[in-house]
Design an enzyme around this catalytic site. Sequence first.
Site, PDB file in Angstrom:
ATOM      1  N   HIS A 122      49.778 183.776  38.611  1.00 26.94           N
ATOM      2  CA  HIS A 122      50.869 184.632  38.148  1.00 26.94           C
ATOM      3  C   HIS A 122      51.223 184.173  36.729  1.00 26.94           C
ATOM      4  O   HIS A 122      51.053 182.999  36.395  1.00 26.94           O
ATOM      5  CB  HIS A 122      52.057 184.399  39.098  1.00 26.94           C
ATOM      6  N   ASP A 199      51.962 176.197  42.994  1.00 24.78           N
ATOM      7  CA  ASP A 199      52.917 177.304  42.922  1.00 24.78           C
ATOM      8  C   ASP A 199      52.957 177.947  44.306  1.00 24.78           C
ATOM      9  O   ASP A 199      52.047 178.680  44.697  1.00 24.78           O
ATOM     10  CB  ASP A 199      52.445 178.299  41.849  1.00 24.78           C
ATOM     11  N   GLN A 202      54.179 182.345  46.914  1.00 26.14           N
ATOM     12  CA  GLN A 202      53.682 183.230  47.979  1.00 26.14           C
ATOM     13  C   GLN A 202      53.151 182.430  49.169  1.00 26.14           C
ATOM     14  O   GLN A 202      52.539 183.001  50.075  1.00 26.14           O
ATOM     15  CB  GLN A 202      52.559 184.133  47.448  1.00 26.14           C
ATOM     16  N   LYS A 225      61.943 185.200  47.869  1.00 22.91           N
ATOM     17  CA  LYS A 225      60.705 185.675  48.503  1.00 22.91           C
ATOM     18  C   LYS A 225      60.566 185.144  49.919  1.00 22.91           C
ATOM     19  O   LYS A 225      59.574 185.396  50.598  1.00 22.91           O
ATOM     20  CB  LYS A 225      59.493 185.246  47.673  1.00 22.91           C
ATOM     21  N   CYS A 363      51.997 190.977  37.383  1.00 20.14           N
ATOM     22  CA  CYS A 363      52.223 189.772  36.555  1.00 20.14           C
ATOM     23  C   CYS A 363      51.029 188.839  36.641  1.00 20.14           C
ATOM     24  O   CYS A 363      51.182 187.610  36.697  1.00 20.14           O
ATOM     25  CB  CYS A 363      53.492 189.028  36.972  1.00 20.14           C
TER      26      CYS A 363
HETATM   27  N1  PMP Z   1      54.184 182.699  41.197  1.00 18.40           N
HETATM   28  C1  PMP Z   1      53.781 183.616  42.087  1.00 18.40           C
HETATM   29  C2  PMP Z   1      52.488 183.419  42.815  1.00 18.40           C
HETATM   30  C3  PMP Z   1      54.584 184.740  42.322  1.00 18.40           C
HETATM   31  O1  PMP Z   1      54.193 185.655  43.207  1.00 18.40           O
HETATM   32  C4  PMP Z   1      55.802 184.884  41.620  1.00 18.40           C
HETATM   33  C5  PMP Z   1      56.683 186.093  41.837  1.00 18.40           C
HETATM   34  N2  PMP Z   1      55.997 187.303  41.899  1.00 18.40           N
HETATM   35  C6  PMP Z   1      56.174 183.883  40.732  1.00 18.40           C
HETATM   36  C7  PMP Z   1      55.350 182.816  40.542  1.00 18.40           C
HETATM   37  C8  PMP Z   1      57.469 183.957  39.996  1.00 18.40           C
HETATM   38  O2  PMP Z   1      58.542 183.911  40.882  1.00 18.40           O
HETATM   39  P1  PMP Z   1      60.036 184.209  40.393  1.00 18.40           P
HETATM   40  O3  PMP Z   1      59.972 185.510  39.653  1.00 18.40           O
HETATM   41  O4  PMP Z   1      60.808 184.297  41.660  1.00 18.40           O
HETATM   42  O5  PMP Z   1      60.445 183.081  39.536  1.00 18.40           O
END
Ligand code: PMP
Length: 405
Positions: A122, A199, A202, A225, A363
């Site tokens: 991401h 990270d 997910q 999430k 993203c």
């Molecule tokens: N890493 C991953 C794998 C994600 O899916 C996301 C959110 N889509 C993020 C980072 C960023 O998370 P946040 O926007 O809650 O900070």
Amino acid sequence: MLDIEKIRSQFPILAMEVYGKPLVYFDNGATTHKPVQVINAVSDAYTNFNSNIHRGVHYLSDISSEKYEGAREAIRQFVNAGKREEIIFTAGTTASINMVAFSFGEKYIGEGDEIIISTIEHHANIVPWQVLCERKKAKLLVIPVFDDGSLDIEAYGKLISDRTRIVAVSHVSNALGTINPVKEIIGIAHSNDIPVLVDGAQGIQHGDVDVNEMNCDFYVFSGHKVYGPTGTGVLYGKEKWLEEMPPYQTGGDMVDKVTFEKTTYSKLPFKFEAGTTNFVGAVGMAAAFNYITGLGIDNIIQREKELLDYSTRRLEEIEGLKIYGTAKDKIPVISFVLEDIHQYDVGMILDKLGIAVRTGSHCAQPIMDRFGIDGTIRASLCFYNTTGEVDALIEGLLKVREMMG
Ligand code: PMP
């Protein structure tokens, strides 16, 4: 076995209708809905003990501080961290990664050093490292992926050098649903004395996360999430790193003694929690973890595996539909394109049928570039979804194809 009807009744928003159709919510990868247990915990905090933490000698501040530290302990237990000092409350995954990239980077990264990430990250696990590399004149190296969306672990091994300072990879890809072999990745890094940030944005809500067993150096995730409030998150870090790393943000609550000549900092975890934190959110996040613990992580895993298998099978029946991300280990995230119909058109028509999916690059533009596409339609499911909802998606897609194909 989970009682899905009962579970769904605990998520008020799931009873909603959009455009006169029952809501089918397949955008859980972006954010999950909240059960009444979480909503009530937040409401209870504002109603019954709202007060700034750690600072007051008064009754409400004491209760609020206790609840906040109780939330820290609940999360420590959930991820099986060794010490409460290793659980830092943040605003979310992005905030946690920025914190590590800045602070670890300040201490340990110099000119010519190397940082390894992967192609399926991401943007939140790409850009902070890129910025760090620019600041320190370091180099970003990227683990390639195979066509099925799984990481090329052999190539990863070859990227490691005596200049590698940290590896940062996702536990699970938000764009493809791939579960990465993080233990293997960590094992390879550790055999070269290199720390690993995982990270878990997910990962935390779909599996049994045990940071002790995983042996990661950092694990980060967002509360929103995992059925918790927005603006909450966690940075788990091994004490040995957090002790050595300088603070990221500075100000109130993270200091020990302040004079104009010199300031000394609080001990962990407060060193990394400058200013008024989201103390109500933390309590709500702990309620979310409590909730999923009550359901049973193993039950969640089993339920979501059934949903993944069913939805993959049904989607594969649609002619002209291509799934991106077909690795063996996956969460119920299915990314696909439908013939050459633009994803936005698919998403907009599905929306009018009450079906919420995400479209675009999620993203994660580099992985889209890797596949030579500009985006996908992503259905991200979780335990409260049903096979009936999957059927509605299939019908919707057939309608889209009829209209646009
Ligand atoms: N890493 C991953 C794998 C994600 O899916 C996301 C959110 N889509 C993020 C980072 C960023 O998370 P946040 O926007 O809650 O900070």
